[in-house]
Design a protein around this motif. Structure first.
Motif, PDB file in Angstrom:
ATOM      1  N   ALA A  11       1.052  -1.218   0.454  1.00  0.00           N
ATOM      2  CA  ALA A  11      -0.162  -0.130   0.063  1.00  0.00           C
ATOM      3  C   ALA A  11       1.200   0.861   0.038  1.00  0.00           C
ATOM      4  CB  ALA A  11      -1.159  -0.363   1.098  1.00  0.00           C
ATOM      5  N   CYS A  12       2.174   1.145   0.928  1.00  0.00           N
ATOM      6  CA  CYS A  12       3.199   2.171   1.004  1.00  0.00           C
ATOM      7  C   CYS A  12       3.288   2.497  -0.511  1.00  0.00           C
ATOM      8  CB  CYS A  12       3.894   2.127   2.152  1.00  0.00           C
ATOM      9  SG  CYS A  12       5.152   3.021   1.281  1.00  0.00           S
ATOM     10  N   GLU A  13       4.028   1.675  -0.732  1.00  0.00           N
ATOM     11  CA  GLU A  13       4.670   1.437  -2.585  1.00  0.00           C
ATOM     12  C   GLU A  13       3.320   2.187  -3.837  1.00  0.00           C
ATOM     13  OE1 GLU A  13       6.205  -2.249  -3.803  1.00  0.00           O
ATOM     14  OE2 GLU A  13       7.345  -1.795  -1.625  1.00  0.00           O
ATOM     15  N   LYS A  14       2.015   1.556  -3.036  1.00  0.00           N
ATOM     16  CA  LYS A  14       0.958   2.078  -4.721  1.00  0.00           C
ATOM     17  C   LYS A  14       0.671   3.648  -4.262  1.00  0.00           C
ATOM     18  CE  LYS A  14      -0.673  -2.699  -5.847  1.00  0.00           C
ATOM     19  NZ  LYS A  14      -1.857  -3.113  -5.770  1.00  0.00           N
ATOM     20  N   ALA A  15       1.098   3.280  -2.563  1.00  0.00           N
ATOM     21  CA  ALA A  15       0.111   5.466  -2.508  1.00  0.00           C
ATOM     22  C   ALA A  15       1.136   6.379  -3.069  1.00  0.00           C
ATOM     23  CB  ALA A  15       0.096   5.389  -1.539  1.00  0.00           C
ATOM     24  N   GLY A  19       1.403   9.510  -5.954  1.00  0.00           N
ATOM     25  CA  GLY A  19       1.909  11.037  -5.363  1.00  0.00           C
ATOM     26  C   GLY A  19       1.345  11.380  -3.829  1.00  0.00           C
ATOM     27  N   VAL A  20       1.247  10.489  -3.965  1.00  0.00           N
ATOM     28  CA  VAL A  20       0.741   9.897  -1.192  1.00  0.00           C
ATOM     29  C   VAL A  20       1.793   8.970  -0.864  1.00  0.00           C
ATOM     30  CG1 VAL A  20      -0.649   9.529   0.422  1.00  0.00           C
ATOM     31  CG2 VAL A  20      -1.592  10.603  -2.250  1.00  0.00           C
ATOM     32  N   PHE A  21       2.155  10.270   0.297  1.00  0.00           N
ATOM     33  CA  PHE A  21       3.631   9.172   1.431  1.00  0.00           C
ATOM     34  C   PHE A  21       2.773   8.861   2.181  1.00  0.00           C
ATOM     35  CE2 PHE A  21       6.855   9.616   4.633  1.00  0.00           C
ATOM     36  CZ  PHE A  21       7.412   9.005   3.722  1.00  0.00           C
ATOM     37  N   ALA A  56      -6.748   8.117  -3.005  1.00  0.00           N
ATOM     38  CA  ALA A  56      -5.779   7.311  -3.160  1.00  0.00           C
ATOM     39  C   ALA A  56      -5.329   5.920  -2.883  1.00  0.00           C
ATOM     40  CB  ALA A  56      -4.504   8.675  -3.968  1.00  0.00           C
ATOM     41  N   LEU A  57      -5.966   6.595  -0.954  1.00  0.00           N
ATOM     42  CA  LEU A  57      -5.174   5.220  -0.460  1.00  0.00           C
ATOM     43  C   LEU A  57      -6.463   4.205  -0.574  1.00  0.00           C
ATOM     44  CD1 LEU A  57      -4.525   7.435   2.653  1.00  0.00           C
ATOM     45  CD2 LEU A  57      -3.235   5.824   1.482  1.00  0.00           C
TER      46      LEU A  57
END
Length: 87
Positions: A11-15, A19-21, A56-57
């Motif tokens: 999920a982190c990588e896809k976010a 453009g979402v950290f 996005a999340l």
């Protein structure tokens, strides 16, 4: 909260690609099964940016609800599926 450590990393990588950290927080920092994404919101973020981040999340976090321990005494855990609700 995402739950599984590998799902949190995915999920982190896809976010990030959207453009979402959203930093993945995994064991040993948190107990097994409670991996999560850490977000930081600043006063300079606009409402539109926050809605975009929520969408996005919602697209990258696994859809199943997660049981969240409720830290208040004498209460039951709650189920949180807030990404979809926030988007």
């Amino acid at each position: 909260m995402v739950g599984d450590a590998s799902a949190a990393m995915t999920a982190c990588e896809k976010a990030l690609k959207k453009g979402v950290f959203a930093q993945a927080i995994r064991p040993p920092t948190v107990p097994d099964g409670t991996s999560r994404l850490r977000l930081a919101v600043m006063a300079s973020h606009t409402g539109a940016e926050l809605r975009q981040a929520a969408k996005a999340l919602a697209a990258v976090v696994p859809a199943q609800p997660v049981i969240v321990p409720d830290e208040r005494a004498d209460t039951h855990p709650r189920v949180y599926d807030g990404w979809a609700e926030a988007a």
